[in-house]
Design an enzyme around this catalytic site. Structure first.
Site, PDB file in Angstrom:
ATOM      1  N   GLN A 127       7.259  33.381  19.303  1.00  0.00           N
ATOM      2  CA  GLN A 127       6.701  34.269  18.281  1.00  0.00           C
ATOM      3  C   GLN A 127       7.482  35.577  18.255  1.00  0.00           C
ATOM      4  O   GLN A 127       7.433  36.351  19.210  1.00  0.00           O
ATOM      5  CB  GLN A 127       5.234  34.540  18.642  1.00  0.00           C
ATOM      6  CG  GLN A 127       4.573  35.586  17.795  1.00  0.00           C
ATOM      7  CD  GLN A 127       3.125  35.830  18.250  1.00  0.00           C
ATOM      8  OE1 GLN A 127       2.506  34.996  18.878  1.00  0.00           O
ATOM      9  NE2 GLN A 127       2.600  36.978  17.941  1.00  0.00           N
ATOM     10  N   GLY A 128       8.204  35.817  17.168  1.00  0.00           N
ATOM     11  CA  GLY A 128       9.026  37.029  17.075  1.00  0.00           C
ATOM     12  C   GLY A 128       8.344  38.096  16.233  1.00  0.00           C
ATOM     13  O   GLY A 128       8.663  38.239  15.042  1.00  0.00           O
ATOM     14  N   TYR A 129       7.433  38.816  16.831  1.00  0.00           N
ATOM     15  CA  TYR A 129       6.751  39.911  16.131  1.00  0.00           C
ATOM     16  C   TYR A 129       7.253  41.265  16.661  1.00  0.00           C
ATOM     17  O   TYR A 129       7.798  42.073  15.926  1.00  0.00           O
ATOM     18  CB  TYR A 129       5.236  39.863  16.347  1.00  0.00           C
ATOM     19  CG  TYR A 129       4.467  38.794  15.610  1.00  0.00           C
ATOM     20  CD1 TYR A 129       5.091  37.804  14.864  1.00  0.00           C
ATOM     21  CD2 TYR A 129       3.066  38.775  15.661  1.00  0.00           C
ATOM     22  CE1 TYR A 129       4.359  36.835  14.194  1.00  0.00           C
ATOM     23  CE2 TYR A 129       2.325  37.820  14.992  1.00  0.00           C
ATOM     24  CZ  TYR A 129       2.970  36.847  14.265  1.00  0.00           C
ATOM     25  OH  TYR A 129       2.234  35.905  13.617  1.00  0.00           O
ATOM     26  N   SER A 130       7.025  41.528  17.980  1.00  0.00           N
ATOM     27  CA  SER A 130       7.272  42.858  18.549  1.00  0.00           C
ATOM     28  C   SER A 130       8.746  43.238  18.477  1.00  0.00           C
ATOM     29  O   SER A 130       9.635  42.384  18.615  1.00  0.00           O
ATOM     30  CB  SER A 130       6.835  42.901  20.019  1.00  0.00           C
ATOM     31  OG  SER A 130       5.496  42.518  20.134  1.00  0.00           O
ATOM     32  N   SER A 162       8.148  35.795  24.307  1.00  0.00           N
ATOM     33  CA  SER A 162       7.878  34.802  25.356  1.00  0.00           C
ATOM     34  C   SER A 162       8.483  33.464  24.957  1.00  0.00           C
ATOM     35  O   SER A 162       8.369  33.046  23.796  1.00  0.00           O
ATOM     36  CB  SER A 162       6.364  34.613  25.541  1.00  0.00           C
ATOM     37  OG  SER A 162       5.729  35.845  25.760  1.00  0.00           O
ATOM     38  N   GLU A 245      -6.554  31.541  17.448  1.00  0.00           N
ATOM     39  CA  GLU A 245      -6.685  31.187  18.846  1.00  0.00           C
ATOM     40  C   GLU A 245      -7.841  31.913  19.511  1.00  0.00           C
ATOM     41  O   GLU A 245      -8.276  31.532  20.585  1.00  0.00           O
ATOM     42  CB  GLU A 245      -5.383  31.594  19.547  1.00  0.00           C
ATOM     43  CG  GLU A 245      -4.755  30.501  20.339  1.00  0.00           C
ATOM     44  CD  GLU A 245      -3.755  31.056  21.327  1.00  0.00           C
ATOM     45  OE1 GLU A 245      -3.262  32.168  21.131  1.00  0.00           O
ATOM     46  OE2 GLU A 245      -3.481  30.350  22.299  1.00  0.00           O
ATOM     47  N   GLU A 376      -6.097  50.242  24.785  1.00  0.00           N
ATOM     48  CA  GLU A 376      -6.329  51.409  23.910  1.00  0.00           C
ATOM     49  C   GLU A 376      -6.560  50.948  22.470  1.00  0.00           C
ATOM     50  O   GLU A 376      -7.445  51.464  21.777  1.00  0.00           O
ATOM     51  CB  GLU A 376      -5.126  52.370  23.952  1.00  0.00           C
ATOM     52  CG  GLU A 376      -4.969  53.145  25.259  1.00  0.00           C
ATOM     53  CD  GLU A 376      -4.353  52.311  26.373  1.00  0.00           C
ATOM     54  OE1 GLU A 376      -3.860  51.189  26.096  1.00  0.00           O
ATOM     55  OE2 GLU A 376      -4.369  52.766  27.540  1.00  0.00           O
TER      56      GLU A 376
HETATM   57  C1  LIG Z   1       2.763  38.972  28.759  1.00  0.00           C
HETATM   58  C2  LIG Z   1       3.162  39.429  27.389  1.00  0.00           C
HETATM   59  C3  LIG Z   1       3.625  38.504  26.468  1.00  0.00           C
HETATM   60  C4  LIG Z   1       4.036  38.936  25.196  1.00  0.00           C
HETATM   61  N1  LIG Z   1       4.537  37.999  24.337  1.00  0.00           N
HETATM   62  C5  LIG Z   1       4.957  38.394  23.114  1.00  0.00           C
HETATM   63  C6  LIG Z   1       5.538  37.421  22.217  1.00  0.00           C
HETATM   64  O1  LIG Z   1       5.678  36.229  22.543  1.00  0.00           O
HETATM   65  N2  LIG Z   1       5.963  37.845  21.004  1.00  0.00           N
HETATM   66  C7  LIG Z   1       5.829  39.148  20.600  1.00  0.00           C
HETATM   67  O2  LIG Z   1       6.179  39.451  19.473  1.00  0.00           O
HETATM   68  N3  LIG Z   1       5.311  40.105  21.443  1.00  0.00           N
HETATM   69  C8  LIG Z   1       4.880  39.742  22.684  1.00  0.00           C
HETATM   70  N4  LIG Z   1       4.370  40.691  23.563  1.00  0.00           N
HETATM   71  C9  LIG Z   1       4.405  42.092  23.172  1.00  0.00           C
HETATM   72  C10 LIG Z   1       3.030  42.704  22.933  1.00  0.00           C
HETATM   73  O3  LIG Z   1       2.472  42.239  21.728  1.00  0.00           O
HETATM   74  C11 LIG Z   1       3.216  44.235  22.933  1.00  0.00           C
HETATM   75  O4  LIG Z   1       3.644  44.604  24.237  1.00  0.00           O
HETATM   76  C12 LIG Z   1       1.940  44.973  22.613  1.00  0.00           C
HETATM   77  O5  LIG Z   1       1.581  44.763  21.274  1.00  0.00           O
HETATM   78  C13 LIG Z   1       2.107  46.504  22.853  1.00  0.00           C
HETATM   79  O6  LIG Z   1       3.224  47.000  22.193  1.00  0.00           O
HETATM   80  P1  LIG Z   1       4.344  47.866  22.977  1.00  0.00           P
HETATM   81  O7  LIG Z   1       4.691  47.150  24.243  1.00  0.00           O
HETATM   82  O8  LIG Z   1       5.413  48.169  22.016  1.00  0.00           O
HETATM   83  O9  LIG Z   1       3.596  49.201  23.416  1.00  0.00           O
HETATM   84  P2  LIG Z   1       3.364  50.484  22.497  1.00  0.00           P
HETATM   85  O10 LIG Z   1       2.749  50.061  21.198  1.00  0.00           O
HETATM   86  O11 LIG Z   1       4.605  51.285  22.450  1.00  0.00           O
HETATM   87  O12 LIG Z   1       2.265  51.258  23.334  1.00  0.00           O
HETATM   88  C14 LIG Z   1       2.599  52.097  24.458  1.00  0.00           C
HETATM   89  C15 LIG Z   1       1.295  52.740  24.936  1.00  0.00           C
HETATM   90  O13 LIG Z   1       0.764  53.574  23.893  1.00  0.00           O
HETATM   91  C16 LIG Z   1      -0.562  53.207  23.606  1.00  0.00           C
HETATM   92  N5  LIG Z   1      -0.827  53.335  22.166  1.00  0.00           N
HETATM   93  C17 LIG Z   1      -0.029  52.920  21.151  1.00  0.00           C
HETATM   94  N6  LIG Z   1      -0.607  53.186  19.960  1.00  0.00           N
HETATM   95  C18 LIG Z   1      -1.800  53.787  20.220  1.00  0.00           C
HETATM   96  C19 LIG Z   1      -2.871  54.279  19.408  1.00  0.00           C
HETATM   97  N7  LIG Z   1      -2.817  54.208  18.080  1.00  0.00           N
HETATM   98  N8  LIG Z   1      -3.954  54.806  20.032  1.00  0.00           N
HETATM   99  C20 LIG Z   1      -4.016  54.876  21.398  1.00  0.00           C
HETATM  100  N9  LIG Z   1      -3.032  54.422  22.221  1.00  0.00           N
HETATM  101  C21 LIG Z   1      -1.941  53.873  21.645  1.00  0.00           C
HETATM  102  C22 LIG Z   1      -0.664  51.735  24.008  1.00  0.00           C
HETATM  103  O14 LIG Z   1      -1.994  51.352  24.285  1.00  0.00           O
HETATM  104  C23 LIG Z   1       0.205  51.708  25.264  1.00  0.00           C
HETATM  105  O15 LIG Z   1      -0.523  52.155  26.376  1.00  0.00           O
HETATM  106  C24 LIG Z   1       3.952  40.304  24.826  1.00  0.00           C
HETATM  107  C25 LIG Z   1       3.492  41.241  25.770  1.00  0.00           C
HETATM  108  C26 LIG Z   1       3.108  40.817  27.027  1.00  0.00           C
HETATM  109  C27 LIG Z   1       2.638  41.842  28.015  1.00  0.00           C
END
Ligand SMILES: Cc1cc2nc3c(=O)[nH]c(=O)nc-3n(C[C@H](O)[C@H](O)[C@H](O)COP(=O)(O)OP(=O)(O)OC[C@H]3O[C@@H](n4cnc5c(N)ncnc54)[C@H](O)[C@@H]3O)c2cc1C
Length: 391
Positions: A127-130, A162, A245, A376
């Site tokens: 899944q290529g979202y982030s 992932s 899911e 959060e």
């Molecule tokens: C085990 C695992 C598997 C994953 N697999 C995939 C995958 O297959 N495909 C994919 O696309 N992504 C995947 N992800 C990514 C995941 O979706 C992101 O890590 C998640 O959405 C958080 O984004 P970020 O890491 O950019 O953190 P950020 O969004 O940069 O957040 C950093 C910090 O700021 C806080 N924050 C951000 N915005 C706010 C707000 N508005 N209010 C309060 N606090 C805030 C967050 O809570 C966090 O503590 C995976 C992540 C993990 C841990």
């Protein structure tokens, strides 16, 4: 495997339990002992075996190779699966997210092309979202898809993808109209990972495993027929995909957490005096009591969610995600404190506490408050959509 469509719930449960117990031994025996449930090759072999025996698409319509089982049967299957100790497959994103998304939004040609391969586990999905600048604020994504005749040209970077290193296909979100408001100019594309211009770079996790990747797209050609839904309508599809899911995602996790709780209690009782923290410490007893309550509260949340899941999924999933991830972390922190320094050793270390991989599970639990929406973000959803607080 015996046909299970006409069995009652108890007979179905026994069938699932017996089948898993027998077959898990057979597949494990093909690997040098002790086989780790986290070994990717073992996980893939086991998942292939499950799919070959027909344990895939259990709730999907028969017209697309599914078994059309009611959700209650799926819950039984997931409970028994979690109790069996069988490993998680490597194509969970394909079976759990992409399949239901295509069933709802895919064209007939897309269903015919992709669903049989998925059911047979011949094609693994990621899944290529982030992206580096788009996680919690996913709609800020910058990967571009520019229409050029019969194909899109995709350029950009994804991260935390992932299973990308083993995936055959990726479903991704890309910006197709940069001038539109940010949620409105995004499309949902299916990308063959063999296409030229794709580079996958693994990211090593702190537990030593490697499931994550960075994925770079450099003018990657994606045929227009691989777009799901209309151009610029990808955001709504991605949001619906996330909800497919949700209802059953937590069932195996709750069952496993209950088992971990029991295991921890048993291991703690069997510890030699002087190792770790004593079970008669009142603070430790209180934490065990809290974890016991957490497991029960989670079960009640899950029951309520399953009862209401026929309607449109609402923000209730945020309660469950938040409470599960944070209470699971509390349980594993308790494990570290109770079991003493040896619990911090990895599974390969002869001094490590039993083969349940406490250290690995503890480290992995750190990801649980991040993946699928951070704590959060879940609190924001609850505050705004449930409690009605101002934004
Ligand atoms: C085990 C695992 C598997 C994953 N697999 C995939 C995958 O297959 N495909 C994919 O696309 N992504 C995947 N992800 C990514 C995941 O979706 C992101 O890590 C998640 O959405 C958080 O984004 P970020 O890491 O950019 O953190 P950020 O969004 O940069 O957040 C950093 C910090 O700021 C806080 N924050 C951000 N915005 C706010 C707000 N508005 N209010 C309060 N606090 C805030 C967050 O809570 C966090 O503590 C995976 C992540 C993990 C841990």
């Amino acid at each position: 495997m015996q046909a299970f469509e006409n069995l009652d719930d108890e007979a179905f449960r026994r069938l699932v339990r017996d089948w898993l117990a027998e077959e898990l031994v057979q597949v494990s025996d093909r690997f040098p002992a002790p086989v780790s449930p986290h070994d990717m090759v073992f996980r893939r072999a086991w998942e292939d075996h499950l799919c070959a025996a027909g344990w895939s698409g259990l709730t999907w319509p028969r017209a697309y190779g599914g078994k059309a089982l009611p959700i209650a049967r799926m819950v039984i299957y997931l409970e028994e699966y979690a109790r069996s100790g069988a490993p998680q497959g490597v194509n969970v994103i394909g079976h759990g997210i992409l399949g239901p998304t295509l069933l709802h939004f895919g064209s007939e040609a897309q269903k015919q092309r992709f669903l049989p391969e998925l059911l047979a586990n011949r094609e693994v999905w990621c899944q290529g979202y982030s992206e580096p600048g788009a996680g919690s604020d996913l709609a800020a994504l910058r990967t571009r898809a520019v229409l050029k005749g019969d194909h899109y040209e995709v350029t950009g970077q994804k991260i935390w993808t992932s299973y990308a290193h083993i995936a055959n296909w990726c479903f991704l979100l890309a910006r197709t109209d940069p001038s539109a408001p940010k949620h409105k100019g995004i499309s949902f594309l299916l990308v063959d990972m063999k296409t030229s211009g794709i580079t996958v770079r693994p990211i090593r996790q702190m537990n030593g495993e490697q499931e994550f990747n960075e994925v770079f797209f450099d003018a990657v050609k994606v045929p227009v027929e691989n777009r799901v839904g209309d151009e610029n309508a990808g955001w709504a599809i991605a949001m619906a995909a996330a909800s497919f899911e949700r209802a059953t995602y937590f069932i195996p996790r709750l069952v496993r957490m209950e088992e971990e709780f029991r295991d921890l209690l048993a291991v703690a009782r069997a510890r030699r005096p002087g190792v770790g923290v004593a079970l008669d410490d009142p603070a430790i007893r209180e934490r065990f009591a809290q974890s016991y309550l957490d497991v029960h509260v989670l079960k009640l949340f899950a029951c309520r969610m399953l009862e209401t899941m026929e309607g449109t999924p609402g923000p209730e999933g945020s309660y469950l995600k938040l409470f599960w991830s944070e209470s699971h972390q509390r349980l594993l922190e308790l494990a570290m404190d109770v079991l003493g320094p040896a619990a911090r050793l990895g599974p390969q270390d002869p001094e490590a506490v039993d083969r349940r991989h406490w250290q690995r599970d503890y480290l992995w639990s750190c990801a649980e408050t991040i993946l699928a929406g951070t704590s959060e973000i879940q609190r924001n959803i609850i505050a705004e959509r449930v409690v009605g607080l101002p934004r």
